[in-house]
Design an enzyme around this catalytic site. Structure first.
Site, PDB file in Angstrom:
ATOM      1  N   CYS A 140     -35.119 -58.526  10.068  1.00 56.28           N
ATOM      2  CA  CYS A 140     -34.424 -57.802  11.136  1.00 56.28           C
ATOM      3  C   CYS A 140     -34.538 -58.524  12.484  1.00 56.28           C
ATOM      4  O   CYS A 140     -33.532 -58.716  13.180  1.00 56.28           O
ATOM      5  CB  CYS A 140     -34.962 -56.376  11.246  1.00 56.28           C
ATOM      6  SG  CYS A 140     -36.761 -56.266  11.192  1.00 56.28           S
ATOM      7  N   HIS A 194     -41.508 -65.547  13.534  1.00 54.30           N
ATOM      8  CA  HIS A 194     -40.087 -65.327  13.829  1.00 54.30           C
ATOM      9  C   HIS A 194     -39.379 -66.636  14.192  1.00 54.30           C
ATOM     10  O   HIS A 194     -38.240 -66.868  13.785  1.00 54.30           O
ATOM     11  CB  HIS A 194     -39.946 -64.300  14.952  1.00 54.30           C
ATOM     12  CG  HIS A 194     -40.709 -63.046  14.659  1.00 54.30           C
ATOM     13  ND1 HIS A 194     -42.001 -62.852  15.097  1.00 54.30           N
ATOM     14  CD2 HIS A 194     -40.392 -61.967  13.923  1.00 54.30           C
ATOM     15  CE1 HIS A 194     -42.439 -61.679  14.658  1.00 54.30           C
ATOM     16  NE2 HIS A 194     -41.480 -61.123  13.947  1.00 54.30           N
ATOM     17  N   HIS A 220     -37.300 -52.566  17.551  1.00 53.49           N
ATOM     18  CA  HIS A 220     -37.992 -53.713  18.153  1.00 53.49           C
ATOM     19  C   HIS A 220     -37.308 -54.035  19.494  1.00 53.49           C
ATOM     20  O   HIS A 220     -36.122 -53.741  19.665  1.00 53.49           O
ATOM     21  CB  HIS A 220     -37.848 -54.975  17.304  1.00 53.49           C
ATOM     22  CG  HIS A 220     -38.293 -54.862  15.883  1.00 53.49           C
ATOM     23  ND1 HIS A 220     -39.604 -54.684  15.514  1.00 53.49           N
ATOM     24  CD2 HIS A 220     -37.601 -54.974  14.720  1.00 53.49           C
ATOM     25  CE1 HIS A 220     -39.702 -54.681  14.187  1.00 53.49           C
ATOM     26  NE2 HIS A 220     -38.492 -54.843  13.685  1.00 53.49           N
TER      27      HIS A 220
HETATM   28  P1  NAD Z   1     -39.300 -50.048   1.258  1.00 48.88           P
HETATM   29  O1  NAD Z   1     -40.739 -49.967   0.871  1.00 48.88           O
HETATM   30  O2  NAD Z   1     -38.739 -49.035   2.184  1.00 48.88           O
HETATM   31  O3  NAD Z   1     -38.403 -50.030  -0.057  1.00 48.88           O
HETATM   32  C1  NAD Z   1     -38.715 -50.783  -1.192  1.00 48.88           C
HETATM   33  C2  NAD Z   1     -38.306 -50.008  -2.420  1.00 48.88           C
HETATM   34  O4  NAD Z   1     -38.564 -50.808  -3.578  1.00 48.88           O
HETATM   35  C3  NAD Z   1     -39.095 -48.704  -2.595  1.00 48.88           C
HETATM   36  O5  NAD Z   1     -38.191 -47.681  -2.917  1.00 48.88           O
HETATM   37  C4  NAD Z   1     -40.033 -49.020  -3.748  1.00 48.88           C
HETATM   38  O6  NAD Z   1     -40.358 -47.872  -4.537  1.00 48.88           O
HETATM   39  C5  NAD Z   1     -39.200 -49.984  -4.567  1.00 48.88           C
HETATM   40  N1  NAD Z   1     -39.971 -50.830  -5.469  1.00 48.88           N
HETATM   41  C6  NAD Z   1     -41.271 -51.184  -5.368  1.00 48.88           C
HETATM   42  N2  NAD Z   1     -41.603 -51.951  -6.409  1.00 48.88           N
HETATM   43  C7  NAD Z   1     -40.491 -52.099  -7.185  1.00 48.88           C
HETATM   44  C8  NAD Z   1     -40.229 -52.773  -8.382  1.00 48.88           C
HETATM   45  N3  NAD Z   1     -41.154 -53.481  -9.022  1.00 48.88           N
HETATM   46  N4  NAD Z   1     -38.978 -52.696  -8.911  1.00 48.88           N
HETATM   47  C9  NAD Z   1     -38.001 -51.973  -8.295  1.00 48.88           C
HETATM   48  N5  NAD Z   1     -38.218 -51.303  -7.138  1.00 48.88           N
HETATM   49  C10 NAD Z   1     -39.451 -51.373  -6.592  1.00 48.88           C
HETATM   50  O7  NAD Z   1     -39.078 -51.520   1.816  1.00 48.88           O
HETATM   51  P2  NAD Z   1     -37.968 -51.995   2.833  1.00 48.88           P
HETATM   52  O8  NAD Z   1     -38.439 -51.725   4.204  1.00 48.88           O
HETATM   53  O9  NAD Z   1     -36.656 -51.500   2.408  1.00 48.88           O
HETATM   54  O10 NAD Z   1     -38.057 -53.583   2.644  1.00 48.88           O
HETATM   55  C11 NAD Z   1     -37.400 -54.246   1.592  1.00 48.88           C
HETATM   56  C12 NAD Z   1     -37.208 -55.701   1.980  1.00 48.88           C
HETATM   57  O11 NAD Z   1     -36.400 -55.738   3.149  1.00 48.88           O
HETATM   58  C13 NAD Z   1     -38.487 -56.456   2.318  1.00 48.88           C
HETATM   59  O12 NAD Z   1     -38.317 -57.807   1.978  1.00 48.88           O
HETATM   60  C14 NAD Z   1     -38.559 -56.329   3.830  1.00 48.88           C
HETATM   61  O13 NAD Z   1     -39.321 -57.335   4.432  1.00 48.88           O
HETATM   62  C15 NAD Z   1     -37.092 -56.441   4.180  1.00 48.88           C
HETATM   63  N6  NAD Z   1     -36.721 -55.854   5.480  1.00 48.88           N
HETATM   64  C16 NAD Z   1     -37.242 -54.662   5.883  1.00 48.88           C
HETATM   65  C17 NAD Z   1     -36.891 -54.168   7.122  1.00 48.88           C
HETATM   66  C18 NAD Z   1     -37.475 -52.892   7.652  1.00 48.88           C
HETATM   67  O14 NAD Z   1     -37.642 -52.776   8.858  1.00 48.88           O
HETATM   68  N7  NAD Z   1     -37.804 -51.921   6.840  1.00 48.88           N
HETATM   69  C19 NAD Z   1     -35.961 -54.833   7.920  1.00 48.88           C
HETATM   70  C20 NAD Z   1     -35.386 -56.013   7.444  1.00 48.88           C
HETATM   71  C21 NAD Z   1     -35.786 -56.525   6.221  1.00 48.88           C
END
Ligand code: NAD
Length: 342
Positions: A140, A194, A220
């Site tokens: 992000c 970053h 952020h």
């Molecule tokens: P999150 O924890 O909200 O969601 C992840 C989901 O994956 C959950 O529903 C979890 O139950 C599921 N999960 C866990 N293990 C699994 C498996 N083995 N198989 C299938 N599903 C599984 O995480 P998020 O915040 O959505 O982050 C996901 C990705 O996006 C990460 O790489 C993170 O760095 C990136 N990201 C997050 C944000 C943020 O601010 N939340 C922003 C940009 C990028």
């Protein structure tokens, strides 16, 4: 014919990307993968989204009386593109499974850069991702930085960039993360990751970032300094450029946008789903030109800013559209604004 997409990991990012895919005329959401039969799985099913799970979790769903569409392998068998939105590190573990099914793969910024052939931002390197097997949509903060840096670079040429990243501590639903009463250098060493992540897309850029985490869940904030090689004569030119750029919105503290709380309140007032703000927000009154030096303050809604880039990444990797066509279609279907939030 619509490209068939599956979303593995239905959390903060996955559920938003899934909703966005449902709005695309050239994409079909074949299903999502959930690990637990919780309220999020039930809400997905209530929206008509086929819910799949891991084979070892089938019993858990059966016991909860939740009828799944199948297991992960069944979903992977029926799609062209997988969007992996699992927690950091899990996507890399799944990669060989996705490859076994011959899928095009989109990963998220929590994965290390070597998970995919190219790290991606729609404004910077859409064409580098065209026809690739795998793409990583950067995080992000990096997406927010790249959107504006690539815009400025195209117009004026970028010299040195220095940025302070004030990071939100957790997403609103993450109850176990902190800090709740401290400011944490994260990391204390400089540059923070970053700058390194920006360089996965713009390797030539001289950029240094430092980051602290603060007790907020909303957004952020970045305080950025950039040198322009061919600066315009007036700051008004920079403001006009930003106003005309898709996915960038300017707000003014004189209009009451004094903080990230005001930006979120405005998003709620205008009826944004989940108060999402996928646009990069720039405080107009912070934009300052001092000779060749440009300064500004921007805010990034961490939960939603990467969603349009995920949609564009699907088009890039499958060759469905050019960068400008994809950005236009994504923004139109998702109701994204340029210039003003409303
Ligand atoms: P999150 O924890 O909200 O969601 C992840 C989901 O994956 C959950 O529903 C979890 O139950 C599921 N999960 C866990 N293990 C699994 C498996 N083995 N198989 C299938 N599903 C599984 O995480 P998020 O915040 O959505 O982050 C996901 C990705 O996006 C990460 O790489 C993170 O760095 C990136 N990201 C997050 C944000 C943020 O601010 N939340 C922003 C940009 C990028």
């Amino acid at each position: 014919m619509a490209v068939k997409v599956g979303v593995v990991g239905y959390g903060t990012i996955g559920k938003r990307v899934a909703d966005a895919i449902l709005k695309q005329p050239d994409m079909e959401l074949v299903g999502i993968v959930k690990t637990k039969p919780d309220y999020e799985a039930r809400i997905a099913a209530s929206k008509g989204i086929p819910v799949y799970t891991l084979s070892e979790r089938l019993g858990l769903f059966r016991e909860a009386g939740f009828r799944v569409a199948g297991c992960l392998e069944d979903l992977l068998e029926s799609i062209d593109v997988v969007v992996d939105a699992t927690p950091a590190g899990i996507g890399a573990k799944y990669k060989p499974v996705y490859e076994k099914h011959g899928l095009k793969m989109i990963f998220q910024g929590g994965e290390s850069a070597d998970v995919a052939e190219v790290s991606f931002n729609s404004f910077c390197n859409f064409d580098d991702a065209r026809g690739r097997g795998s793409v990583r949509v950067v995080s992000c903060n990096t997406t927010g930085l790249l959107r504006i840096l690539c815009t400025l670079n195209k117009a004026y040429g970028l010299g040195r960039v220095r940025a302070t990243i004030v990071r939100r501590a957790a997403d609103p639903k993450e109850v176990k993360r902190g800090p709740v009463n401290a400011i944490v250098p994260n990391p204390a060493s400089i540059p923070s990751h970053h700058a390194l992540d920006v360089k996965t897309v713009l390797p030539w850029l001289d950029i240094v970032t430092a980051a602290v985490v603060v007790p907020t869940t909303l957004m952020h904030v970045h305080i950025v300094y950039a040198e322009l090689k061919n600066p315009p004569s007036s700051v008004d030119d920079v403001v006009k450029l930003l106003e005309e750029t898709p996915r960038i919105v300017l707000v003014d503290s004189n209009e009451g946008f004094k903080s990230t709380a005001d930006i979120v309140e405005a998003a709620r007032d205008i009826g944004r789903k989940r108060y999402d703000i996928p646009e990069l927000i720039v405080w107009r009154d912070s934009v300052t030109l001092n000779g060749s030096e440009l300064y500004w303050i921007q805010a990034v809604h961490q939960e939603s800013i990467v969603v349009p880039e995920n949609i564009d990444a699907i088009r890039a990797i499958t060759g469905l559209a050019t960068a400008s066509e994809s950005i236009r279609l994504t923004d139109e279907t998702l109701g994204l604004r340029r210039g003003r939030l409303f």
